[in-house]
Design a protein around this motif. Structure first.
Motif, PDB file in Angstrom:
ATOM      1  N   TRP A  99       0.807  -1.208   0.000  1.00 35.08           N
ATOM      2  CA  TRP A  99       0.000   0.000   0.000  1.00 35.08           C
ATOM      3  C   TRP A  99       0.847   1.268   0.000  1.00 35.08           C
ATOM      4  O   TRP A  99       0.344   2.354  -0.267  1.00 35.08           O
ATOM      5  N   ALA A 103      -0.068   5.009  -1.557  1.00 38.22           N
ATOM      6  CA  ALA A 103      -0.163   6.202  -0.711  1.00 38.22           C
ATOM      7  C   ALA A 103       0.720   7.324  -1.254  1.00 38.22           C
ATOM      8  O   ALA A 103       0.299   8.487  -1.290  1.00 38.22           O
ATOM      9  N   THR A 104       1.921   6.996  -1.689  1.00 32.74           N
ATOM     10  CA  THR A 104       2.803   8.042  -2.223  1.00 32.74           C
ATOM     11  C   THR A 104       2.252   8.602  -3.528  1.00 32.74           C
ATOM     12  O   THR A 104       2.364   9.801  -3.780  1.00 32.74           O
ATOM     13  N   LEU A 106      -0.928   8.860  -4.278  1.00 32.52           N
ATOM     14  CA  LEU A 106      -2.047   9.732  -3.913  1.00 32.52           C
ATOM     15  C   LEU A 106      -1.556  11.069  -3.373  1.00 32.52           C
ATOM     16  O   LEU A 106      -2.114  12.118  -3.695  1.00 32.52           O
ATOM     17  N   VAL A 107      -0.511  11.043  -2.567  1.00 31.16           N
ATOM     18  CA  VAL A 107       0.050  12.293  -2.048  1.00 31.16           C
ATOM     19  C   VAL A 107       0.598  13.138  -3.191  1.00 31.16           C
ATOM     20  O   VAL A 107       0.358  14.348  -3.263  1.00 31.16           O
TER      21      VAL A 107
END
Length: 121
Positions: A99, A103-104, A106-107
């Motif tokens: 994941w 997450a990176t 999305l950031v």
């Protein structure tokens, strides 16, 4: 059936190739092989136009695989656990690791959409 198969493709793809693809499908008999081919193409086009879907699918598959290993080797009794040994800690890290790229991504996507505030004039 043809309308449904076309609807599975991304909107940008349909606007560019939809009429031609509809004519192609109408000219051929609708066999199971044709339907499977169109479904596969629709999935590829969706992933191509939304690469984050591939990241999510891969993270889910990897997480499910790690959880299956943990359950079959009796390292845990449930999906969320507090590791109490080295192997279960490694499995928990392996469960969460897929994941991290998501997450990176999305950031990074959020930062690209939102203009940065200027700290100094």
């Amino acid at each position: 059936m043809i309308t449904l198969l076309l609807a599975l493709h991304p909107k940008s793809w349909r606007s560019r190739y939809g009429d031609e693809f509809r004519a192609l499908l109408e000219a051929r008999p609708m066999t199971s092989a044709v339907v499977l081919d169109v479904l596969g193409n629709a999935a590829r086009q969706q992933v191509h136009s939304h690469p984050i879907l591939l990241h999510i699918a891969m993270a889910m598959a990897l997480s499910a695989g790690v959880e299956w290993v943990a359950l079959t080797h009796q390292l845990t009794d449930n999906i969320l656990w507090a590791p109490d040994s080295g192997p279960s800690a490694v499995l928990l890290a392996a469960l969460l690791l897929p994941w991290l790229p998501l997450a990176t991504d999305l950031v990074a996507a959020t930062r690209q959409r939102r203009p940065r505030e200027r700290l100094l004039p």
